[in-house]
Motif scaffolding. Structure first.
Motif, mmCIF file in Angstrom:
data_model
loop_
_atom_site.group_PDB
_atom_site.id
_atom_site.type_symbol
_atom_site.label_atom_id
_atom_site.label_comp_id
_atom_site.label_asym_id
_atom_site.label_seq_id
_atom_site.Cartn_x
_atom_site.Cartn_y
_atom_site.Cartn_z
ATOM 1 N N VAL A 196 33.670 -0.150 7.796
ATOM 2 C CA VAL A 196 32.422 -0.083 6.800
ATOM 3 C C VAL A 196 32.310 -1.218 5.982
ATOM 4 C CG1 VAL A 196 31.392 1.320 4.705
ATOM 5 C CG2 VAL A 196 32.628 2.389 6.797
ATOM 6 N N VAL A 197 31.200 -1.932 5.755
ATOM 7 C CA VAL A 197 31.052 -3.254 5.031
ATOM 8 C C VAL A 197 29.938 -2.991 3.926
ATOM 9 C CG1 VAL A 197 31.595 -4.853 6.833
ATOM 10 C CG2 VAL A 197 29.324 -4.174 6.533
ATOM 11 N N HIS A 198 29.430 -1.774 3.967
ATOM 12 C CA HIS A 198 28.321 -1.610 2.823
ATOM 13 C C HIS A 198 27.930 0.011 2.989
ATOM 14 C CE1 HIS A 198 25.189 -1.977 0.010
ATOM 15 N NE2 HIS A 198 24.218 -1.684 0.648
ATOM 16 N N LYS A 199 27.485 0.671 1.981
ATOM 17 C CA LYS A 199 27.120 1.789 1.999
ATOM 18 C C LYS A 199 25.776 2.143 1.160
ATOM 19 C CE LYS A 199 31.299 3.729 0.344
ATOM 20 N NZ LYS A 199 32.198 4.542 0.332
ATOM 21 N N VAL A 200 24.939 2.882 1.637
ATOM 22 C CA VAL A 200 23.640 3.100 0.755
ATOM 23 C C VAL A 200 24.088 4.404 -0.061
ATOM 24 C CG1 VAL A 200 21.340 3.891 0.625
ATOM 25 C CG2 VAL A 200 22.019 2.565 2.489
#
Ligand code: F6P
Length: 256
Positions: A196-200
């Motif tokens: 995971v590199v980004h999450k909303v």
């Protein structure tokens, strides 16, 4: 001929199972990048799977997107009288109304004589409102239904395509590019190794929730353009069944 095609696809299904390490694969003919009916065929395959494997009174959590919307189109007569409960897997994450998880959950319920509960979450959600909302009794109640879902039905997208579709800020898009994001699912962006590199920021199911044993996770994603995204998601993402199309399957098997 039909039999020929059916046999060819089952060979492809077995190869794909090995390649992405998933227990079950269903491949429909065609390329959904080019023809909408291919998405509907994936939708039909998904609807029949649900019909065969669901028992009455189960809860299904769904994500948004055009592919899961196609499942809703096809779910029609198939799941009559199962009395299933449909919930969105996560709050709004920048999709058009017809492709939002809420809309899809309500539509699936209507078509199958089931029921639904929705999550009303502002989109995008600030840190402050997030902290306030997760304390709301009405949100807590729906969140519990979501976390306890028996089946999770979700799509996968190409990372940058999804970021743009959601009108993500330039700053975040740059971050996704720097981190080499390849795929997106549930509001999480993953790199080529499935990290995971980004999450909303939104409310709903978390990746960890998927690994609960009693949960069945069904992934529906096709089209040649999603080959790398599918490979990336399956590096770490939990799924019990991948429903895809021939074009995606061939492209996934071609590159290493
Ligand atoms: O935004 C919801 C979502 O399910 C995403 O998680 C996913 O990347 C995307 O939709 C898939 O959309 P489509 O089926 O239209 O390609």
């Amino acid at each position: 001929t039909f039999m020929h095609e059916a046999m060819g696809l089952s060979v492809l299904e077995n190869q794909l199972k090995d390649k992405v390490q998933v227990r079950n694969v269903i491949i429909v003919p065609g390329n959904s990048d080019e023809h909408h009916w291919v998405k509907q065929e994936m939708g039909k395959a998904c609807a029949s799977y649900l019909q065969e494997h669901m028992t009455s009174n189960q809860t299904i959590a769904v994500t948004g997107g055009t592919t899961i919307a196609a499942v809703a189109d096809m779910i029609g007569a198939l799941t009559n009288d199962m009395n299933c409960l449909f919930v969105p897997a996560r709050g709004g994450i920048g999709e058009k109304e017809e492709n939002q998880a809420n809309t899809i959950a309500a539509k699936m319920a209507r078509q199958s004589n089931g029921t639904y509960r929705l999550l009303y979450v502002p989109d995008p959600l600030s840190e402050n409102s997030y902290q306030t909302m997760i304390k709301e009794p009405a949100v807590i109640e729906v969140l519990k239904l979501i976390k306890d879902a028996d089946v999770v039905l979700h799509g996968i997208g190409d990372a940058i395509t999804m970021a743009k579709r959601r009108k993500t800020s330039e700053e975040i898009i740059r971050k996704l590019e720097e981190e080499k994001a390849v795929s997106e699912a549930f509001g999480y962006y993953f790199n080529g190794s499935g990290e995971v590199v980004h999450k909303v920021r939104t409310i709903g199911i978390h990746l960890d929730d998927l690994s609960e044993n009693r949960k069945t996770v069904v992934t529906v994603a096709g089209g040649k353009s999603k080959a790398q995204a599918i490979t990336s998601y399956f590096k770490q993402g939990k799924s019990d069944l991948l429903i895809t199309d021939e074009a995606a399957a061939e492209a996934i098997l071609r590159d290493n």
